[in-house]
Design a protein around this motif. Sequence first.
Motif, PDB file in Angstrom:
ATOM      1  N   GLN A   1       8.841  19.498  37.543  1.00  0.00           N
ATOM      2  CA  GLN A   1       9.627  19.251  38.754  1.00  0.00           C
ATOM      3  C   GLN A   1      11.017  18.712  38.406  1.00  0.00           C
ATOM      4  N   SER A   2      11.451  18.925  37.192  1.00  0.00           N
ATOM      5  CA  SER A   2      12.783  18.477  36.783  1.00  0.00           C
ATOM      6  C   SER A   2      13.824  19.473  37.285  1.00  0.00           C
ATOM      7  N   ILE A   3      14.517  19.113  38.389  1.00  0.00           N
ATOM      8  CA  ILE A   3      15.503  20.034  38.976  1.00  0.00           C
ATOM      9  C   ILE A   3      16.859  19.355  39.158  1.00  0.00           C
ATOM     10  N   TYR A   4      17.099  18.318  38.348  1.00  0.00           N
ATOM     11  CA  TYR A   4      18.379  17.616  38.457  1.00  0.00           C
ATOM     12  C   TYR A   4      19.198  17.719  37.172  1.00  0.00           C
ATOM     13  N   GLU A   5      19.049  18.831  36.461  1.00  0.00           N
ATOM     14  CA  GLU A   5      19.846  19.012  35.251  1.00  0.00           C
ATOM     15  C   GLU A   5      21.336  19.009  35.574  1.00  0.00           C
ATOM     16  N   PHE A   6      21.689  19.509  36.770  1.00  0.00           N
ATOM     17  CA  PHE A   6      23.097  19.536  37.158  1.00  0.00           C
ATOM     18  C   PHE A   6      23.653  18.123  37.339  1.00  0.00           C
ATOM     19  N   LYS A   7      22.782  17.115  37.453  1.00  0.00           N
ATOM     20  CA  LYS A   7      23.213  15.719  37.534  1.00  0.00           C
ATOM     21  C   LYS A   7      22.988  14.973  36.225  1.00  0.00           C
ATOM     22  N   GLY A   8      22.651  15.706  35.172  1.00  0.00           N
ATOM     23  CA  GLY A   8      22.493  15.076  33.861  1.00  0.00           C
ATOM     24  C   GLY A   8      21.071  14.801  33.442  1.00  0.00           C
ATOM     25  N   ALA A   9      20.065  15.133  34.290  1.00  0.00           N
ATOM     26  CA  ALA A   9      18.677  14.895  33.916  1.00  0.00           C
ATOM     27  C   ALA A   9      18.336  15.693  32.665  1.00  0.00           C
ATOM     28  N   SER A  10      17.568  15.071  31.776  1.00  0.00           N
ATOM     29  CA  SER A  10      17.242  15.718  30.508  1.00  0.00           C
ATOM     30  C   SER A  10      15.753  15.584  30.238  1.00  0.00           C
ATOM     31  N   ARG A  11      14.961  16.552  30.743  1.00  0.00           N
ATOM     32  CA  ARG A  11      13.517  16.529  30.517  1.00  0.00           C
ATOM     33  C   ARG A  11      13.192  16.631  29.033  1.00  0.00           C
ATOM     34  N   LYS A  12      13.976  17.424  28.291  1.00  0.00           N
ATOM     35  CA  LYS A  12      13.751  17.599  26.866  1.00  0.00           C
ATOM     36  C   LYS A  12      13.928  16.278  26.125  1.00  0.00           C
ATOM     37  N   SER A  13      14.975  15.522  26.477  1.00  0.00           N
ATOM     38  CA  SER A  13      15.212  14.239  25.818  1.00  0.00           C
ATOM     39  C   SER A  13      14.111  13.235  26.141  1.00  0.00           C
ATOM     40  N   CYS A  14      13.622  13.291  27.385  1.00  0.00           N
ATOM     41  CA  CYS A  14      12.572  12.352  27.785  1.00  0.00           C
ATOM     42  C   CYS A  14      11.281  12.638  27.030  1.00  0.00           C
ATOM     43  N   LEU A  15      10.894  13.902  26.940  1.00  0.00           N
ATOM     44  CA  LEU A  15       9.708  14.261  26.176  1.00  0.00           C
ATOM     45  C   LEU A  15       9.897  13.945  24.696  1.00  0.00           C
ATOM     46  N   GLY A  16      11.132  14.121  24.216  1.00  0.00           N
ATOM     47  CA  GLY A  16      11.429  13.782  22.828  1.00  0.00           C
ATOM     48  C   GLY A  16      11.294  12.295  22.560  1.00  0.00           C
TER      49      GLY A  16
END
Length: 586
Positions: free
Chosen positions: A247-262
Amino acid sequence: MNSEKRRQQAAVLLSEMQQQTMLAGGGRLVTACPGAGKTRSVGARAAVLDADGLRVALVTYTNVAADEMRGTLARDYGARLADQHYVGTLHSFLLKYVFRPFSHLVMGCSVPPAVRVESGERFLRFKEHRLALDDFEFHVDSSLTFEGRYPNGLFLKRAALSEAMRAEATAGKVEEARSGVVQVDEAMYWCMLTLEKFPDVRSAVAARFDEIIVDEAQDTSGFQIECLRLIAGAGLSSLFLVGDFDQSIYEFKGASRKSCLGLASQIGLVEYRLTENHRSSQRICNVAANFRGLETPDSAVGPAANANIQPSVMLYEPERLALIPDDFSSYLKQFEISPSHGAVIARNNRLLDSLSGRPSRPGFTPSIRLCLDVARLDHQAPALRQLRNLEDLIVNVAFGEAQASRTVERSESLRDAAMFVVDNLPPSEGLLGEWVNSATSIIVSAAQLVGGDAGVRDRISTRLRISATNAELPLEEAVQPGRSDGLRLDTIHGVKGMSIGGVLLVVDHVERYDGALQADEWASAIRRQTESKAQHVADEELRIVYVALTRAERVCRLAIPSDTSVATLEAFRSVGFTVEGLDVSA
């Protein structure tokens, strides 16, 4: 309340899976499906830790989510976390414990740092083009790039423009930091630098709490993830990450699902899953699983679990776009669902304007939008976040952003000034310009109640500015009215986190040079995922559809233009939708 009694209380409200996942052990990564009861479960963990005498920082992505968490703690567990704890957004957490007390050490300012929410007034020149300094953004590696709207007539690649302007833009950012005021998102960059350069600061934050719980972890930005990594490495006892990374749909605001999982992998957090969906029917769960690359759907266990309504696609003629909400309202009644428990949702506001039959809405400053939202409450009690935002507006108008955070504390007089605004804002009617003039007078009076200085009127004119064209608009055309039947019209981002009886996702043409159908884009993403057999959705377009579908409890429906290709419709049929009005099996 003692620890055992609090655990017994939680056991009554949580399922066995929720208890085992949320109430045992220390730091971990919890990935939760939609409808998993995440808010109640996170609240239970915080309440139990509080009863155990541990200090908790419970942070989430939005103020709305933070308010919901406070409500859950008080309503479900009788817990009002005292001053040794923290409940709020991760952004506000870092502002409070890092930015305001310590970031002057890296910013080079002689006063406690503050943030501004309005656009800055500094511009840079590249040949004959004017570029806003705010349109240059720092990244986690401290590089700086131009991220704004590209100037017309500039025939230069974005990377080349960033390189050409990097030195001047960096100098401008540093000069602004030395003044003590930076834009709100950039504050996270200075927080990161502060924690990087000063080990004592990150150790102090790590020692302040026994556990940091990050709700909606998939929406955290790269800067925030790096701050959490530094704090965790400085001796933090426990970091507990909770989210649904599909449900990560805020990449345009800087959200980084990859960094969080990392981050979770780097610090050795074990992953646990909440796979019981208390919201949607099993039929909806089965279809939604295809949008996240899972072989096994989540288990529907809530009141709607056995609803026998298959997710469907309806075809519509483009000239009937504005009739879709009425059609869906009637459709919901077939299943004894009130339209007030339904929603028609779209990818963007442009499409919403077409669905409502209203002209496009003018752009508003955040302050105008806040005042309009409060005025439309019709003297009902505002939400806590609205009061706090009003207080921030009043203080910034009274003293300017540079002095606001260090001049007036949250106080009874400030709350009284905010309530003065709530009680005296004019009704949302008449011409927009006349309404803004009246609202301006009210805000000025509120700023004077808290002792505002001589610059009050200049500062309010920036925050409540509108164009001459918009000033002549009737307010009912400037603000979208609600429907009389209660059916909600909103964007996908606007309904994120909600549970809705029936959802209709409307698809139209993408705003691109080739006028492609949005459905074609999504069908291509479906085929990419099927071919790659991905275990997690990597395509943000699929995550956007996934968020829309999983708001639904019983009815889940797509509206797609009738000129959509058979191949595209077949892609939707392949993931479980029935397609009305066309035989795609022929």
